[in-house]
Write a protein that holds these residues in place. Structure first.
Motif, PDB file in Angstrom:
ATOM      1  N   ILE A 232     101.841  60.302  35.772  1.00 38.45           N
ATOM      2  CA  ILE A 232     100.958  59.213  35.343  1.00 38.45           C
ATOM      3  C   ILE A 232     101.505  57.954  35.997  1.00 38.45           C
ATOM      4  CG2 ILE A 232     100.013  57.858  33.453  1.00 38.45           C
ATOM      5  CD1 ILE A 232     100.387  60.188  31.592  1.00 38.45           C
ATOM      6  N   ASN A 233     100.827  57.496  37.027  1.00 40.17           N
ATOM      7  CA  ASN A 233     101.251  56.277  37.714  1.00 40.17           C
ATOM      8  C   ASN A 233     100.698  55.071  36.964  1.00 40.17           C
ATOM      9  OD1 ASN A 233      99.994  54.177  39.979  1.00 40.17           O
ATOM     10  ND2 ASN A 233     102.154  54.614  40.202  1.00 40.17           N
ATOM     11  N   THR A 234     101.563  54.129  36.610  1.00 40.85           N
ATOM     12  CA  THR A 234     101.118  52.985  35.829  1.00 40.85           C
ATOM     13  C   THR A 234     101.641  51.668  36.379  1.00 40.85           C
ATOM     14  OG1 THR A 234     100.865  52.166  33.552  1.00 40.85           O
ATOM     15  CG2 THR A 234     103.035  53.021  34.162  1.00 40.85           C
ATOM     16  N   ARG A 235     100.864  50.620  36.138  1.00 39.40           N
ATOM     17  CA  ARG A 235     101.182  49.247  36.534  1.00 39.40           C
ATOM     18  C   ARG A 235     101.226  49.029  38.047  1.00 39.40           C
ATOM     19  NH1 ARG A 235     105.569  46.793  32.255  1.00 39.40           N
ATOM     20  NH2 ARG A 235     104.587  47.559  30.370  1.00 39.40           N
ATOM     21  N   ASP A 236     100.770  49.978  38.819  1.00 37.50           N
ATOM     22  CA  ASP A 236     100.584  49.773  40.257  1.00 37.50           C
ATOM     23  C   ASP A 236      99.138  49.328  40.464  1.00 37.50           C
ATOM     24  OD1 ASP A 236     102.914  50.231  41.872  1.00 37.50           O
ATOM     25  OD2 ASP A 236     102.846  52.335  41.272  1.00 37.50           O
ATOM     26  N   LEU A 237      98.932  48.062  40.732  1.00 38.51           N
ATOM     27  CA  LEU A 237      97.573  47.547  40.862  1.00 38.51           C
ATOM     28  C   LEU A 237      96.929  47.947  42.184  1.00 38.51           C
ATOM     29  CD1 LEU A 237      98.031  43.993  39.312  1.00 38.51           C
ATOM     30  CD2 LEU A 237      97.409  46.146  38.192  1.00 38.51           C
ATOM     31  N   ASP A 238      97.726  48.403  43.124  1.00 36.29           N
ATOM     32  CA  ASP A 238      97.237  48.837  44.425  1.00 36.29           C
ATOM     33  C   ASP A 238      97.597  50.304  44.623  1.00 36.29           C
ATOM     34  OD1 ASP A 238      96.558  49.274  47.067  1.00 36.29           O
ATOM     35  OD2 ASP A 238      97.421  47.397  47.795  1.00 36.29           O
ATOM     36  N   ARG A 239      96.570  51.133  44.795  1.00 32.81           N
ATOM     37  CA  ARG A 239      96.818  52.567  45.003  1.00 32.81           C
ATOM     38  C   ARG A 239      97.727  52.830  46.201  1.00 32.81           C
ATOM     39  NH1 ARG A 239      91.639  54.048  42.671  1.00 32.81           N
ATOM     40  NH2 ARG A 239      91.872  55.967  41.444  1.00 32.81           N
ATOM     41  N   ALA A 240      97.688  51.944  47.195  1.00 29.37           N
ATOM     42  CA  ALA A 240      98.481  52.138  48.416  1.00 29.37           C
ATOM     43  C   ALA A 240      99.970  52.228  48.099  1.00 29.37           C
ATOM     44  CB  ALA A 240      98.218  51.010  49.407  1.00 29.37           C
ATOM     45  N   ASN A 241     100.435  51.445  47.133  1.00 30.70           N
ATOM     46  CA  ASN A 241     101.852  51.482  46.747  1.00 30.70           C
ATOM     47  C   ASN A 241     102.219  52.826  46.131  1.00 30.70           C
ATOM     48  OD1 ASN A 241     102.194  48.841  47.599  1.00 30.70           O
ATOM     49  ND2 ASN A 241     101.727  47.991  45.590  1.00 30.70           N
ATOM     50  N   ALA A 242     101.323  53.344  45.290  1.00 29.23           N
ATOM     51  CA  ALA A 242     101.561  54.639  44.654  1.00 29.23           C
ATOM     52  C   ALA A 242     101.549  55.760  45.694  1.00 29.23           C
ATOM     53  CB  ALA A 242     100.506  54.897  43.583  1.00 29.23           C
ATOM     54  N   LYS A 243     100.614  55.700  46.620  1.00 29.97           N
ATOM     55  CA  LYS A 243     100.539  56.722  47.675  1.00 29.97           C
ATOM     56  C   LYS A 243     101.789  56.698  48.554  1.00 29.97           C
ATOM     57  CE  LYS A 243      95.499  56.930  48.090  1.00 29.97           C
ATOM     58  NZ  LYS A 243      94.349  56.677  48.984  1.00 29.97           N
ATOM     59  N   ALA A 244     102.269  55.507  48.871  1.00 29.42           N
ATOM     60  CA  ALA A 244     103.480  55.381  49.694  1.00 29.42           C
ATOM     61  C   ALA A 244     104.685  55.972  48.966  1.00 29.42           C
ATOM     62  CB  ALA A 244     103.727  53.917  50.042  1.00 29.42           C
ATOM     63  N   PHE A 245     104.766  55.760  47.658  1.00 32.74           N
ATOM     64  CA  PHE A 245     105.844  56.330  46.845  1.00 32.74           C
ATOM     65  C   PHE A 245     105.825  57.850  46.932  1.00 32.74           C
ATOM     66  CE2 PHE A 245     107.564  58.074  42.943  1.00 32.74           C
ATOM     67  CZ  PHE A 245     108.631  57.264  42.613  1.00 32.74           C
ATOM     68  N   GLU A 246     104.649  58.436  46.731  1.00 32.04           N
ATOM     69  CA  GLU A 246     104.532  59.895  46.770  1.00 32.04           C
ATOM     70  C   GLU A 246     104.920  60.441  48.147  1.00 32.04           C
ATOM     71  OE1 GLU A 246     101.077  60.804  43.465  1.00 32.04           O
ATOM     72  OE2 GLU A 246     100.463  60.549  45.554  1.00 32.04           O
ATOM     73  N   ARG A 247     104.499  59.737  49.180  1.00 31.69           N
ATOM     74  CA  ARG A 247     104.805  60.153  50.550  1.00 31.69           C
ATOM     75  C   ARG A 247     106.312  60.078  50.823  1.00 31.69           C
ATOM     76  NH1 ARG A 247     100.973  57.207  52.359  1.00 31.69           N
ATOM     77  NH2 ARG A 247     102.279  55.449  52.979  1.00 31.69           N
ATOM     78  N   ASN A 248     106.924  58.967  50.419  1.00 30.15           N
ATOM     79  CA  ASN A 248     108.347  58.734  50.687  1.00 30.15           C
ATOM     80  C   ASN A 248     109.260  59.724  49.974  1.00 30.15           C
ATOM     81  OD1 ASN A 248     107.694  56.561  52.293  1.00 30.15           O
ATOM     82  ND2 ASN A 248     107.995  55.036  50.674  1.00 30.15           N
ATOM     83  N   TYR A 249     108.850  60.167  48.782  1.00 31.88           N
ATOM     84  CA  TYR A 249     109.711  61.046  47.989  1.00 31.88           C
ATOM     85  C   TYR A 249     109.247  62.501  47.978  1.00 31.88           C
ATOM     86  CZ  TYR A 249     112.015  56.802  46.514  1.00 31.88           C
ATOM     87  OH  TYR A 249     112.717  55.620  46.505  1.00 31.88           O
ATOM     88  N   GLY A 250     108.261  62.820  48.785  1.00 28.40           N
ATOM     89  CA  GLY A 250     107.809  64.212  48.888  1.00 28.40           C
ATOM     90  C   GLY A 250     107.161  64.727  47.625  1.00 28.40           C
ATOM     91  N   ILE A 251     106.461  63.847  46.896  1.00 26.34           N
ATOM     92  CA  ILE A 251     105.764  64.251  45.682  1.00 26.34           C
ATOM     93  C   ILE A 251     104.446  64.907  46.069  1.00 26.34           C
ATOM     94  CG2 ILE A 251     104.742  63.468  43.505  1.00 26.34           C
ATOM     95  CD1 ILE A 251     107.744  63.059  43.557  1.00 26.34           C
ATOM     96  N   GLU A 252     104.322  66.199  45.811  1.00 21.58           N
ATOM     97  CA  GLU A 252     103.117  66.929  46.198  1.00 21.58           C
ATOM     98  C   GLU A 252     102.202  67.237  45.023  1.00 21.58           C
ATOM     99  OE1 GLU A 252     104.392  70.346  48.395  1.00 21.58           O
ATOM    100  OE2 GLU A 252     105.306  69.147  50.013  1.00 21.58           O
ATOM    101  N   TYR A 253     102.693  67.060  43.801  1.00 21.70           N
ATOM    102  CA  TYR A 253     101.853  67.308  42.629  1.00 21.70           C
ATOM    103  C   TYR A 253     100.987  66.079  42.346  1.00 21.70           C
ATOM    104  CZ  TYR A 253     105.884  64.949  40.434  1.00 21.70           C
ATOM    105  OH  TYR A 253     106.893  64.068  40.124  1.00 21.70           O
ATOM    106  N   PRO A 254      99.881  66.254  41.611  1.00 13.47           N
ATOM    107  CA  PRO A 254      98.956  65.140  41.377  1.00 13.47           C
ATOM    108  C   PRO A 254      99.467  64.164  40.320  1.00 13.47           C
ATOM    109  CG  PRO A 254      98.193  67.079  40.212  1.00 13.47           C
ATOM    110  CD  PRO A 254      99.396  67.513  41.013  1.00 13.47           C
TER     111      PRO A 254
END
Length: 200
Positions: A119-141
């Motif tokens: 549950i991604n919270t307090r990220d007002l820009d989806r781009a920041n959340a997507k970059a986090f997932e990419r950087n840490y190899g998060i493959e789950y939704p």
């Protein structure tokens, strides 16, 4: 105003500025108990991991919404699986610290019927959340929940995810079996999961 009076007011101003800064940081937990963090009513992590016996577990709400990728996502999609539900934000240092552990364990337990969901919270820009997932190899939704509305769906008095980061582990019946109000190390995460994967 005299120079002397101006100097006297500076310590008070400094204290006010420090207090304001502390209230902003309170939303991201660091294993210490703390006060409410404000707009989404989170508190700082207590550092506790709570485990609940099978007969005393409460059902988790069936939250649904859009994912970080903009796709429809429902918790009920994973019925029959053990679900590790992690609350995170790209801006949160403890979230960044635990992300590699979550990514690793999620891949290694997939064959045991375990599904990780964020549950991604307090990220007002989806781009920041997507970059986090990419950087840490998060493959789950992950649900995209910038205002914290989904988290507030958990009823009062339940083992709700009250901190950032926090993690709930749901058993195969969708009941809350474990709550961690802290960042999780790999060993802690496996220790919490192992008894549940062994349950029939």
């Amino acid at each position: 105003m005299s120079q002397t009076r101006a100097f006297r007011r500076r310590p008070a101003l400094l204290i006010a500025l420090l207090a304001a800064g502390a209230s902003v940081l309170a939303g991201c937990s660091d294993d210490k108990a703390g006060s409410s963090s404000g707009d989404t009513k989170f508190v700082q992590g207590t550092g506790k991991i709570t485990k609940v016996e099978s007969g005393e577990r409460q059902k988790a709400p069936d939250i649904s919404g859009k994912s970080v990728d903009g796709k429809r996502l429902e918790l009920s999609d994973f019925k029959g699986k053990i679900v590790v539900l992690n609350v995170w934000g790209s801006w949160c240092a403890p979230c960044r610290a635990e992300a590699p552990n979550l990514a690793k364990v999620s891949k290694e337990t997939e064959g045991k019927g375990v599904q990780f969901v964020g549950i991604n919270t307090r990220d007002l820009d989806r781009a920041n959340a997507k970059a986090f997932e990419r950087n840490y190899g998060i493959e789950y939704p992950s649900f995209y929940d910038p205002s914290g509305k989904l988290i507030l769906r958990f009823p009062k008095g339940s083992l709700s995810p009250q901190a950032i980061p926090s993690t709930l582990i749901l058993d195969r019946d969708g009941r809350i079996a474990v709550r961690a109000l802290k960042e999780l190390g790999e060993k802690e995460l496996r220790s919490a999961l192992d008894p549940l994967t062994a349950e029939k």
